[in-house]
Design a protein around this motif. Structure first.
Motif, PDB file in Angstrom:
ATOM      1  N   ILE A 165       0.873  -1.172   0.000  1.00 51.59           N
ATOM      2  CA  ILE A 165       0.000   0.000   0.000  1.00 51.59           C
ATOM      3  C   ILE A 165       0.907   1.218   0.000  1.00 51.59           C
ATOM      4  N   GLN A 166       0.759   2.076  -0.993  1.00 51.12           N
ATOM      5  CA  GLN A 166       1.616   3.256  -1.077  1.00 51.12           C
ATOM      6  C   GLN A 166       1.055   4.372  -0.203  1.00 51.12           C
ATOM      7  N   GLU A 167       1.936   4.923   0.648  1.00 48.47           N
ATOM      8  CA  GLU A 167       1.523   5.993   1.555  1.00 48.47           C
ATOM      9  C   GLU A 167       2.335   7.262   1.346  1.00 48.47           C
ATOM     10  N   GLY A 168       3.180   7.272   0.336  1.00 46.85           N
ATOM     11  CA  GLY A 168       4.035   8.432   0.078  1.00 46.85           C
ATOM     12  C   GLY A 168       5.271   7.972  -0.649  1.00 46.85           C
ATOM     13  N   LEU A 169       6.420   8.170  -0.023  1.00 40.73           N
ATOM     14  CA  LEU A 169       7.681   7.712  -0.604  1.00 40.73           C
ATOM     15  C   LEU A 169       8.021   6.301  -0.153  1.00 40.73           C
ATOM     16  N   ALA A 170       7.044   5.608   0.398  1.00 41.22           N
ATOM     17  CA  ALA A 170       7.279   4.253   0.890  1.00 41.22           C
ATOM     18  C   ALA A 170       6.045   3.392   0.649  1.00 41.22           C
ATOM     19  N   TYR A 171       6.306   2.083   0.535  1.00 38.75           N
ATOM     20  CA  TYR A 171       5.240   1.099   0.384  1.00 38.75           C
ATOM     21  C   TYR A 171       5.104   0.327   1.694  1.00 38.75           C
ATOM     22  N   ARG A 172       3.902   0.276   2.212  1.00 36.76           N
ATOM     23  CA  ARG A 172       3.654  -0.456   3.452  1.00 36.76           C
ATOM     24  C   ARG A 172       3.235  -1.884   3.128  1.00 36.76           C
ATOM     25  N   VAL A 173       3.846  -2.850   3.800  1.00 36.05           N
ATOM     26  CA  VAL A 173       3.469  -4.247   3.608  1.00 36.05           C
ATOM     27  C   VAL A 173       2.139  -4.487   4.314  1.00 36.05           C
ATOM     28  N   TYR A 189      -1.799  12.096   0.949  1.00 36.63           N
ATOM     29  CA  TYR A 189      -2.083  13.528   0.820  1.00 36.63           C
ATOM     30  C   TYR A 189      -1.543  14.284   2.033  1.00 36.63           C
ATOM     31  N   ASP A 190      -1.787  13.743   3.213  1.00 40.57           N
ATOM     32  CA  ASP A 190      -1.303  14.397   4.432  1.00 40.57           C
ATOM     33  C   ASP A 190       0.223  14.446   4.456  1.00 40.57           C
ATOM     34  N   ASN A 191       0.851  13.354   4.028  1.00 39.91           N
ATOM     35  CA  ASN A 191       2.316  13.323   4.009  1.00 39.91           C
ATOM     36  C   ASN A 191       2.888  14.355   3.043  1.00 39.91           C
ATOM     37  N   ILE A 192       2.381  14.351   1.819  1.00 40.09           N
ATOM     38  CA  ILE A 192       2.936  15.220   0.780  1.00 40.09           C
ATOM     39  C   ILE A 192       2.609  16.692   1.026  1.00 40.09           C
ATOM     40  N   MET A 193       1.396  16.951   1.470  1.00 46.15           N
ATOM     41  CA  MET A 193       0.950  18.340   1.599  1.00 46.15           C
ATOM     42  C   MET A 193       1.342  18.977   2.932  1.00 46.15           C
ATOM     43  N   VAL A 225       1.462  10.424  -8.935  1.00 53.06           N
ATOM     44  CA  VAL A 225       0.729   9.231  -8.484  1.00 53.06           C
ATOM     45  C   VAL A 225      -0.485   9.634  -7.653  1.00 53.06           C
ATOM     46  N   LEU A 226      -0.277  10.555  -6.718  1.00 51.55           N
ATOM     47  CA  LEU A 226      -1.372  10.975  -5.845  1.00 51.55           C
ATOM     48  C   LEU A 226      -2.448  11.722  -6.625  1.00 51.55           C
ATOM     49  N   GLU A 229      -4.544   9.297  -8.545  1.00 54.67           N
ATOM     50  CA  GLU A 229      -5.447   8.533  -7.685  1.00 54.67           C
ATOM     51  C   GLU A 229      -6.635   9.383  -7.239  1.00 54.67           C
ATOM     52  N   LEU A 230      -6.385  10.635  -6.897  1.00 50.95           N
ATOM     53  CA  LEU A 230      -7.475  11.511  -6.467  1.00 50.95           C
ATOM     54  C   LEU A 230      -8.445  11.792  -7.613  1.00 50.95           C
ATOM     55  N   ILE A 231      -7.925  11.958  -8.817  1.00 55.01           N
ATOM     56  CA  ILE A 231      -8.797  12.154  -9.982  1.00 55.01           C
ATOM     57  C   ILE A 231      -9.641  10.911 -10.211  1.00 55.01           C
ATOM     58  N   ARG A 232      -9.012   9.749 -10.063  1.00 51.62           N
ATOM     59  CA  ARG A 232      -9.754   8.495 -10.242  1.00 51.62           C
ATOM     60  C   ARG A 232     -10.904   8.393  -9.248  1.00 51.62           C
ATOM     61  N   ARG A 233     -10.707   8.934  -8.052  1.00 50.88           N
ATOM     62  CA  ARG A 233     -11.748   8.893  -7.021  1.00 50.88           C
ATOM     63  C   ARG A 233     -12.744  10.046  -7.142  1.00 50.88           C
ATOM     64  N   GLY A 234     -12.514  10.929  -8.101  1.00 53.34           N
ATOM     65  CA  GLY A 234     -13.425  12.051  -8.283  1.00 53.34           C
ATOM     66  C   GLY A 234     -13.141  13.236  -7.386  1.00 53.34           C
ATOM     67  N   ASP A 235     -12.003  13.226  -6.696  1.00 58.72           N
ATOM     68  CA  ASP A 235     -11.639  14.306  -5.774  1.00 58.72           C
ATOM     69  C   ASP A 235     -10.747  15.307  -6.513  1.00 58.72           C
ATOM     70  N   LYS A 236     -11.357  16.059  -7.416  1.00 61.55           N
ATOM     71  CA  LYS A 236     -10.585  16.964  -8.264  1.00 61.55           C
ATOM     72  C   LYS A 236     -10.044  18.166  -7.496  1.00 61.55           C
ATOM     73  N   GLU A 237     -10.736  18.561  -6.459  1.00 61.98           N
ATOM     74  CA  GLU A 237     -10.274  19.718  -5.683  1.00 61.98           C
ATOM     75  C   GLU A 237      -8.920  19.445  -5.041  1.00 61.98           C
ATOM     76  N   ARG A 238      -8.806  18.297  -4.387  1.00 62.04           N
ATOM     77  CA  ARG A 238      -7.525  17.976  -3.757  1.00 62.04           C
ATOM     78  C   ARG A 238      -6.468  17.635  -4.801  1.00 62.04           C
ATOM     79  N   ALA A 239      -6.879  17.023  -5.911  1.00 62.95           N
ATOM     80  CA  ALA A 239      -5.921  16.709  -6.976  1.00 62.95           C
ATOM     81  C   ALA A 239      -5.277  17.985  -7.507  1.00 62.95           C
ATOM     82  N   LEU A 240      -6.078  19.038  -7.666  1.00 61.72           N
ATOM     83  CA  LEU A 240      -5.551  20.316  -8.151  1.00 61.72           C
ATOM     84  C   LEU A 240      -4.566  20.910  -7.144  1.00 61.72           C
TER      85      LEU A 240
END
Length: 360
Positions: A165-173, A189-193, A225-226, A229-240
């Motif tokens: 599961i990708q959470e930022g610059l790392a993949y969680r097992v 989103y929280d990590n990057i922003m 990547v983020l 994923e946000l666009i795929r979920r329909g969250d265009k505001e956060r994607a922008l």
């Protein structure tokens, strides 16, 4: 984790982090000891026969399940008997502590938690760094998260990428089968922003060497990547907001968008899907024009020199076509013009004896 001194450090607490979950004594991992352990799946038939013929004795010797990770480490890898220093299977079972998973804060992508994870071993031997990963997976017992850095080579994944599961610059097992394509968008989103610090990359007075620029490209790809994923979920505001953050923190004048390894084409596609067509055209044009410059230079080579640079030519032509195909799909200008030019480059390279493999 290939060296004893590095494992020594992992076994010590650092800042606010507790020590890594490694229980091995130093004598078990010191240089020259357990540098590698052979994988011998041909032993499975003997072990299975023992469990059929004398199950109680077998369980006493090798545990309830001889192929479970903790039992392999205890009865085989760390055995005092040198003849037992093998891994007797190419399919290791990792038992899932479901209660620990629920309490770990991991993104629950399914209501049903698997009983175990099956790790396929496709190597003839596991080296010390692999063994330490197995030890940490076993000892963490799904209570403490285990991560792989996004920059780590796939050789170290131990075929666990389908559980990432990708959470930022790392993949969680995780215990879930994600096909390696699940993004925890909220945590990322929280990590990057909010949490990541970008070290004043945007300061034009700073010099960024090749190593730093390489890391910047890795960070930029995380933005792509983020956003995707946000666009795929329909969250265009956060994607922008993500794209704007990436543009601000890692600007083109500091780290050029002409290097598609940083996800330039994916970022351009995201801009287009968010209605920012002009930004998409600008980025895709950069990729195409940069590729053309490289290809023009390579075309000046002699046939022999050009053949030795066939891979580089293939990379540039592929990047050019990737950008053009996004232009086409998004209905952006100049797509057909650039496609005609790409076809000319392809024909010219073939005429010089360079067969370009475009992967299709």
């Amino acid at each position: 984790m290939q060296t004893d001194w590095y494992i020594d450090q992992l076994k010590r607490p650092a800042y606010e982090a507790p020590a890594a979950p490694i229980t091995w004594e130093r004598s078990e991992y010191m240089s020259g000891t357990n540098d590698y352990i052979q994988v011998q799946p041909e032993m499975k038939s003997q072990i299975d026969a023992l469990y059929r013929e004398n199950p109680e004795e077998a369980k006493r010797m090798l545990g309830d399940n001889p192929y479970e990770l903790k039992n392999i480490l205890k009865y085989w890898v760390r055995s005092k008997d040198p003849q037992m220093h093998v891994i007797p299977t190419d399919s290791i079972i990792i038992t899932v502590n479901k209660e620990n998973v629920r309490n770990s804060g991991i993104r629950m992508i399914s209501d049903s938690i698997p009983d175990y994870v099956c790790m396929k071993i496709d190597k003839s031997a596991l080296h010390k760094n692999h063994l330490m990963m197995l030890e940490m997976l076993a000892q963490s017992d799904w209570k403490r998260p285990i991560y792989y850095a996004a920059t780590v080579g796939k050789d170290l994944y131990l075929n666990l990428s389908d559980n990432f599961i990708q959470e930022g610059l790392a993949y969680r097992v995780s215990p879930f089968n994600t096909n390696g394509q699940f993004v925890d968008a909220d945590k990322m989103y929280d990590n990057i922003m909010n949490k990541f610090r970008y070290g004043n990359i945007s300061d034009p007075s700073l010099y960024l060497d090749q190593t730093v620029r390489g890391m910047c490209l890795t960070h930029r790809r995380m933005f792509s990547v983020l956003a995707d994923e946000l666009i795929r979920r329909g969250d265009k505001e956060r994607a922008l907001k993500v794209l704007e953050k990436g543009e601000k923190e890692i600007p083109d004048y500091a780290v050029s968008y002409t290097q598609n390894i940083g996800g330039t084409t994916e970022i351009a596609r995201a801009w287009s899907q968010l209605g920012k067509k002009d930004k998409a055209v600008k980025l895709l044009t950069k990729v195409v024009e940069s590729s053309k410059q490289y290809l023009d230079w390579y075309m000046l080579y002699s046939s022999n020199s050009l053949s030795s640079n066939a891979y580089e030519c293939s990379v540039r032509l592929t990047e050019m076509l990737t950008a053009i195909n996004i232009m086409r799909k998004e209905g952006l200008p100049n797509a057909e013009k650039y496609m005609a030019e790409a076809e000319q480059y392809y024909a010219a390279l073939n005429a010089k004896g360079v067969n370009i493999n475009l992967g299709n």
